[in-house]
Design a protein around this motif. Structure first.
Motif, short mmCIF file in Angstrom:
data_model
loop_
_atom_site.label_atom_id
_atom_site.label_comp_id
_atom_site.label_asym_id
_atom_site.label_seq_id
_atom_site.Cartn_x
_atom_site.Cartn_y
_atom_site.Cartn_z
N SER A 151 0.84 -1.19 0.00
CA SER A 151 0.00 0.00 0.00
C SER A 151 0.87 1.24 0.00
O SER A 151 2.05 1.19 0.36
N ASP A 152 0.30 2.37 -0.43
CA ASP A 152 1.01 3.64 -0.47
C ASP A 152 0.75 4.44 0.80
O ASP A 152 -0.30 4.30 1.43
N ARG A 153 1.68 5.32 1.14
CA ARG A 153 1.53 6.11 2.36
C ARG A 153 0.28 6.99 2.31
O ARG A 153 -0.25 7.38 3.35
N ALA A 154 -0.22 7.27 1.11
CA ALA A 154 -1.43 8.08 0.97
C ALA A 154 -2.65 7.42 1.61
O ALA A 154 -3.63 8.10 1.93
N MET A 155 -2.60 6.08 1.79
CA MET A 155 -3.77 5.35 2.27
C MET A 155 -4.17 5.69 3.70
O MET A 155 -5.23 5.28 4.17
N GLY A 156 -3.35 6.47 4.41
CA GLY A 156 -3.71 6.88 5.76
C GLY A 156 -4.04 8.36 5.86
O GLY A 156 -4.15 8.89 6.97
N THR A 157 -4.26 9.02 4.73
CA THR A 157 -4.38 10.48 4.72
C THR A 157 -5.53 11.00 5.59
O THR A 157 -5.37 12.00 6.30
N ALA A 158 -6.68 10.35 5.56
CA ALA A 158 -7.82 10.85 6.34
C ALA A 158 -7.50 10.93 7.82
O ALA A 158 -7.95 11.84 8.51
N LEU A 159 -6.71 9.99 8.32
CA LEU A 159 -6.32 9.99 9.72
C LEU A 159 -5.11 10.89 9.96
O LEU A 159 -5.06 11.64 10.95
N VAL A 160 -4.16 10.83 9.05
CA VAL A 160 -2.91 11.56 9.20
C VAL A 160 -3.15 13.07 9.25
O VAL A 160 -2.66 13.78 10.14
N GLU A 161 -3.91 13.61 8.28
CA GLU A 161 -4.07 15.05 8.24
C GLU A 161 -4.95 15.55 9.39
O GLU A 161 -4.80 16.69 9.84
N ASP A 162 -5.84 14.70 9.90
CA ASP A 162 -6.63 15.11 11.04
C ASP A 162 -5.76 15.24 12.28
O ASP A 162 -5.90 16.21 13.05
N LEU A 163 -4.86 14.30 12.50
CA LEU A 163 -3.96 14.38 13.65
C LEU A 163 -3.05 15.60 13.54
O LEU A 163 -2.75 16.25 14.54
N ALA A 164 -2.63 15.94 12.31
CA ALA A 164 -1.82 17.14 12.12
C ALA A 164 -2.62 18.39 12.49
O ALA A 164 -2.07 19.35 13.06
N SER A 165 -3.92 18.37 12.18
CA SER A 165 -4.76 19.53 12.50
C SER A 165 -4.97 19.69 13.99
O SER A 165 -5.45 20.72 14.45
N ARG A 166 -4.58 18.68 14.76
CA ARG A 166 -4.69 18.73 16.22
C ARG A 166 -3.36 19.06 16.88
O ARG A 166 -3.24 19.03 18.11
N GLY A 167 -2.33 19.37 16.08
CA GLY A 167 -1.08 19.85 16.64
C GLY A 167 0.09 18.89 16.59
O GLY A 167 1.14 19.16 17.17
N TYR A 168 -0.05 17.77 15.88
CA TYR A 168 1.04 16.80 15.76
C TYR A 168 1.82 16.99 14.45
O TYR A 168 1.26 17.43 13.43
N LEU A 169 3.09 16.62 14.48
CA LEU A 169 3.86 16.40 13.26
C LEU A 169 3.69 14.92 12.91
O LEU A 169 4.16 14.05 13.64
N VAL A 170 2.97 14.64 11.84
CA VAL A 170 2.67 13.26 11.46
C VAL A 170 3.50 12.91 10.24
O VAL A 170 3.48 13.64 9.23
N VAL A 171 4.21 11.80 10.32
CA VAL A 171 5.13 11.40 9.26
C VAL A 171 4.65 10.09 8.65
O VAL A 171 4.67 9.04 9.30
N ALA A 172 4.19 10.15 7.41
CA ALA A 172 3.72 8.96 6.70
C ALA A 172 4.87 8.41 5.87
O ALA A 172 5.46 9.13 5.06
#
Length: 403
Positions: A151-172
């Motif tokens: 799978s591609d790292r894009a497959m977690g985007t819905a979760l990843v970008e939401d966590l970033a919007s809560r103040g995290y640096l998220v690395v896919a």
């Protein structure tokens, strides 16, 4: 089968070795190619907006681990990775939104789906490319994401970008030559070259080494250095703004198993979460004393997966085992967003979509996943206690605690 949307067959179940999930239309109940349905009109897929207080910035980095050779290609080539960083920003003017996948990756992905060019437009993300880091958020705690096999790292985007919007640096992280497609700068596309007989425990060892290396590179950023091998620009405010004392990791399917293996290999990872992934190798034989959350689909938990039961017995720190009613294995990936919207182009009926994804409404599934992941990492990394993790909630009746 590869990375993305998938029919509800045995290869998408948590216990199977192939967790990526690309639709192979020959394997669907209809038996037809997606391209034969393209005449029904073009479809544009959208992503649910992040729910945190911050806008989101993003940048992709090209990293090279000179200490390792790539195990999936001949010739002793140095291991190279692409990662996407997602982070809070307060200034998006002049910074375009990133696509869900870069252009060559997207073309290869859609060709694998059998979709005619122009008939299916993949999503735009909420991430603004190279937007400056919102330094008012303080030093950014880190969350790492590993996705399903092939799978591609894009497959977690819905979760990843939401966590970033809560103040995290998220690395896919894209695991090169394990993923179906990884696009590097200069128009180079690397595809899946993993041997068909590769054992999952070996694959997880490679992934754990990838993650440990990525943590090292994040440490370079925290110390004021740019690790991108091409010298690509970093977002303003990112250097020295990474908090390497607060690191979590989550993953879907084989990526969830990679969380446990990575935590065993790298003590810097303080807390982990596995989204419906069966464990292999050392995860089932070594104790782990840091917090861990199991988050499973409706029909998969430690009472019917021996690897989860064994892993649970080796957890010596804070541990949680959550189950989401109405969900399926692919629910914990962007398949939950993509498949219902693209079903027409893929020649899938709504009953086939439900067979694949379960009965929970897609928007609700994403909302619940986002809420519980944030509650978990906020509690374990930021010490913000959450009542959601101590008892069932009337606001989220889909979630139960496995006994």
């Amino acid at each position: 089968m590869g990375a993305g949307i998938a029919p509800a067959d045995a290869s998408t179940k948590p216990g199977a070795d192939n967790h990526g999930g690309l639709v192979n239309m020959d394997a669907t109940p209809t038996g037809g190619k997606a391209a034969t349905h393209a005449a029904r009109g073009a479809t544009t897929v959208s992503m649910p907006a992040p729910t945190g207080p911050y806008k989101v910035g993003t940048v992709s980095l090209h990293l090279k681990d000179t200490s390792r050779t790539d195990p999936y290609v001949p010739g002793h080539q140095t291991r190279e990775l692409m990662v996407s960083l997602w982070y809070p920003t307060d200034s998006t003017t002049g910074h375009s939104l990133a696509p869900w996948m870069p252009s060559l990756t997207a073309a290869h992905y859609l060709a694998g789906l059998g979709v005619r060019a122009g008939s299916l437009t993949l999503p735009t993300t909420a991430g603004h490319v190279l937007a400056p880091v919102d330094t008012k958020a303080g030093k950014l705690p880190v969350l790492l994401y590993s996705t399903g096999l092939h799978s591609d790292r894009a497959m977690g985007t819905a979760l990843v970008e939401d966590l970033a919007s809560r103040g995290y640096l998220v690395v896919a992280v894209d695991h090169t030559h394990d993923a179906n497609e990884v696009e590097f700068p200069g128009g180079r596309l690397e595809t899946d070259t993993m041997p068909s007989n590769a054992h999952s425990s070996d694959t997880l060892a490679v992934r754990a080494a990838d993650v440990k290396f990525v943590n090292n590179e994040l440490g370079q950023i925290a110390n004021g250095k740019n690790p991108d091998v091409d010298g690509a620009k970093l977002p303003t405010g990112l250097l020295r703004d990474v908090d390497m004392t607060k690191i979590g990791m989550f993953g879907w399917s084989l990526g969830g198993a990679a969380v446990a293996t990575s935590m065993q290999a790298d003590s810097r990872i303080d807390a982990g979460a596995d989204l419906d992934g069966t464990f292999y190798g050392s995860a089932t034989s070594e104790n782990l004393s840091r917090p861990f959350m199991l988050f499973s689909s409706a029909t998969h938990n430690r009472n019917d997966d021996s690897s989860w039961a064994t892993f649970w017995s080796h957890l010596k720190g804070v541990r949680y085992d959550l189950k989401m009613a109405g969900s399926a294995h692919l629910t914990f990936s962007d398949n939950e967003v993509l498949l219902p919207q693209a079903a027409n182009q893929l020649g899938l009926s709504q009953s086939q979509v439900q067979q694949t994804l379960g009965t929970i409404a897609p928007d609700r599934a994403i909302q619940v996943e986002r809420t519980y992941l944030a509650a978990y990492f906020d509690q374990e990394l930021l010490k913000k206690k959450s009542s959601l993790l101590s008892a069932t909630s009337s606001s989220y009746p889909e979630i139960s605690f496995v006994k």
